[in-house]
Design an enzyme around this catalytic site. Sequence first.
Site, PDB file in Angstrom:
ATOM      1  CE  LYS A 114      -3.553  -2.669   2.267  1.00  0.00           C
ATOM      2  NZ  LYS A 114      -2.664  -3.803   2.645  1.00  0.00           N
TER       3      LYS A 114
ATOM      4  CB  CYS B  28      -6.477  -8.815   5.591  1.00  0.00           C
ATOM      5  SG  CYS B  28      -5.101  -9.376   6.601  1.00  0.00           S
TER       6      CYS B  28
HETATM    7  C1  LIG Z   1      -1.256  -5.885   7.713  1.00  0.00           C
HETATM    8  S1  LIG Z   1       0.453  -5.726   7.862  1.00  0.00           S
HETATM    9  C2  LIG Z   1       0.765  -4.326   6.864  1.00  0.00           C
HETATM   10  C3  LIG Z   1       0.740  -4.586   5.389  1.00  0.00           C
HETATM   11  C4  LIG Z   1       1.167  -3.368   4.588  1.00  0.00           C
HETATM   12  N1  LIG Z   1       0.347  -2.213   4.898  1.00  0.00           N
HETATM   13  C5  LIG Z   1       1.120  -3.602   3.086  1.00  0.00           C
HETATM   14  O1  LIG Z   1       0.151  -3.224   2.431  1.00  0.00           O
HETATM   15  O2  LIG Z   1       2.080  -4.170   2.552  1.00  0.00           O
HETATM   16  C6  LIG Z   1       0.622  -5.057   9.468  1.00  0.00           C
HETATM   17  C7  LIG Z   1       2.017  -4.603   9.818  1.00  0.00           C
HETATM   18  O3  LIG Z   1       1.965  -4.016  11.127  1.00  0.00           O
HETATM   19  C8  LIG Z   1       3.234  -4.157  11.729  1.00  0.00           C
HETATM   20  N2  LIG Z   1       3.061  -3.892  13.160  1.00  0.00           N
HETATM   21  C9  LIG Z   1       2.689  -4.733  14.159  1.00  0.00           C
HETATM   22  N3  LIG Z   1       2.574  -4.075  15.325  1.00  0.00           N
HETATM   23  C10 LIG Z   1       2.851  -2.763  15.062  1.00  0.00           C
HETATM   24  C11 LIG Z   1       2.898  -1.584  15.851  1.00  0.00           C
HETATM   25  N4  LIG Z   1       2.599  -1.598  17.149  1.00  0.00           N
HETATM   26  N5  LIG Z   1       3.246  -0.421  15.258  1.00  0.00           N
HETATM   27  C12 LIG Z   1       3.547  -0.383  13.925  1.00  0.00           C
HETATM   28  N6  LIG Z   1       3.517  -1.476  13.130  1.00  0.00           N
HETATM   29  C13 LIG Z   1       3.171  -2.648  13.688  1.00  0.00           C
HETATM   30  C14 LIG Z   1       3.633  -5.568  11.347  1.00  0.00           C
HETATM   31  O4  LIG Z   1       5.027  -5.725  11.407  1.00  0.00           O
HETATM   32  C15 LIG Z   1       3.075  -5.682   9.924  1.00  0.00           C
HETATM   33  O5  LIG Z   1       4.074  -5.402   8.990  1.00  0.00           O
END
Ligand SMILES: C[S@@+](CC[C@H](N)C(=O)[O-])C[C@H]1O[C@@H](n2cnc3c(N)ncnc32)[C@H](O)[C@@H]1O
Length: 305
Positions: free
Chosen positions: A119, A234
Site C-alpha cells: 500500500k 484483512c
Molecule cells: C497488515 S500488515 C501491513 C501490510 C502493509 N500495509 C502492506 O500493504 O504491505 C501489518 C504490519 O503491522 C506491523 N506492526 C505490528 N505491530 C505494530 C505496531 N505496534 N506499530 C507499527 N507497526 C506494527 C507488522 O510488522 C506488519 O508489517
Amino acid sequence: MEELFREVNLKFYKRYSKLDDSKEFWELMKAPLRQSIRINTLKAPFDYIVKRLKERYELEPIPWVKEGFFINTREFSTMIEHALGLVFPQEASSMIPPVVLDPKPGELILDMAAAPGAKTTQIAQYMENEGCLVANDMKKWRVNILRSNLNRFGVLNALVTQKDGTYFGRFKETFDKILLDAPCTSVGMVRKSFKFAKDWKIDRVYMYSKIQKKLILAAYKALKPGGTLVYSTCTVDPFENEEVVDFLLMKTDAKLEKIKLPLKSTPPILEFDGHKYSEEVKKCLRLHPQDNNTEAFFVAKIRKP
Ligand SMILES: C[S@@+](CC[C@H](N)C(=O)[O-])C[C@H]1O[C@@H](n2cnc3c(N)ncnc32)[C@H](O)[C@@H]1O
C-alpha cells in the site's frame, strides 16, 4: 468446506459461522485466490506496461482500482516486469485502502504499519512522488523488505521509520492523511494459507483488538483537522473491525464517511458476541470472500472535523 474448517479448528468455525453461515462464505474461504497485480506508473507509463503484459498474459481489469488487473499467472519470479518493479503482485481487496485514502501530490502522509509496502508503493504512486510519505513499521526484518520494495518500485518521497505506531501520537495534528493498515489475525488470508485458520485463537483476537485501539487513537491524534484516516484489516472479526472504529467514535470527535466503490459488500456488524456498536459503523466497508471473490477485508474512512 464447512466440514474441513470444523475439523481443523472448531472454535474458529463456530465463531465465524455466527458471522456468516452461508455456504458461499465457507466455500470461498478455502477457494484458491485469483492472482492480481497493480501497474506501477512510477516506473513507466501505464499503457506501455499493460501492452507488454498483454503480449503474454490475459488481463482482466479490477473494477475498483484503475491500475489493478486480475492476471492468469502465479509465476511472478520469472516475470521481468515484476523484477523491474513495473508491476506489484497485490491482492485485489488490498488495493482498496489507498484508493479510499485518495492521496494527492504534495501531501504529508503517514503509513503507520507499512511493511512490506504494497500500500505504501500504491500511495506514493498516487502522490506522483511529490510531498512526503512516512512509511513506518515496528518490525526490523519487515522494515528491510519495505525499504527494498520502495527502492525497486521507484518511490522517492518516502521516509522509513521503525517505531511502534503509537509513537506518532506525539505529532499532534500533523499529517494530511494517515493509513492504518493494522496488524490483525489475518482471517481473510486463509485463502492464501490454511495456517491462519489452524493457528487461530480467540486470545489473539483480544490481543490485536487492544493493539488496534491504541494505534487508531494515536493515528487520530496525529491527523490534521479536516484530514482523512483510513483504517483497514484483512480479517472478518468484528472485535478487530467495527469495535475498533466504534471505540474511536466514542473516545473522539471522529466522523465516518461512507465508502462508495463499484463492488459488492456485506453489511457491517452492529452486535456480536455480546458487544454492541453504534449505527454509524454501517458506513464501513466489510468484504466477505464471496462478495467479489477476493480475500476478506474491512475498511473505514474516518474524517477529523
Ligand atoms: C497488515 S500488515 C501491513 C501490510 C502493509 N500495509 C502492506 O500493504 O504491505 C501489518 C504490519 O503491522 C506491523 N506492526 C505490528 N505491530 C505494530 C505496531 N505496534 N506499530 C507499527 N507497526 C506494527 C507488522 O510488522 C506488519 O508489517
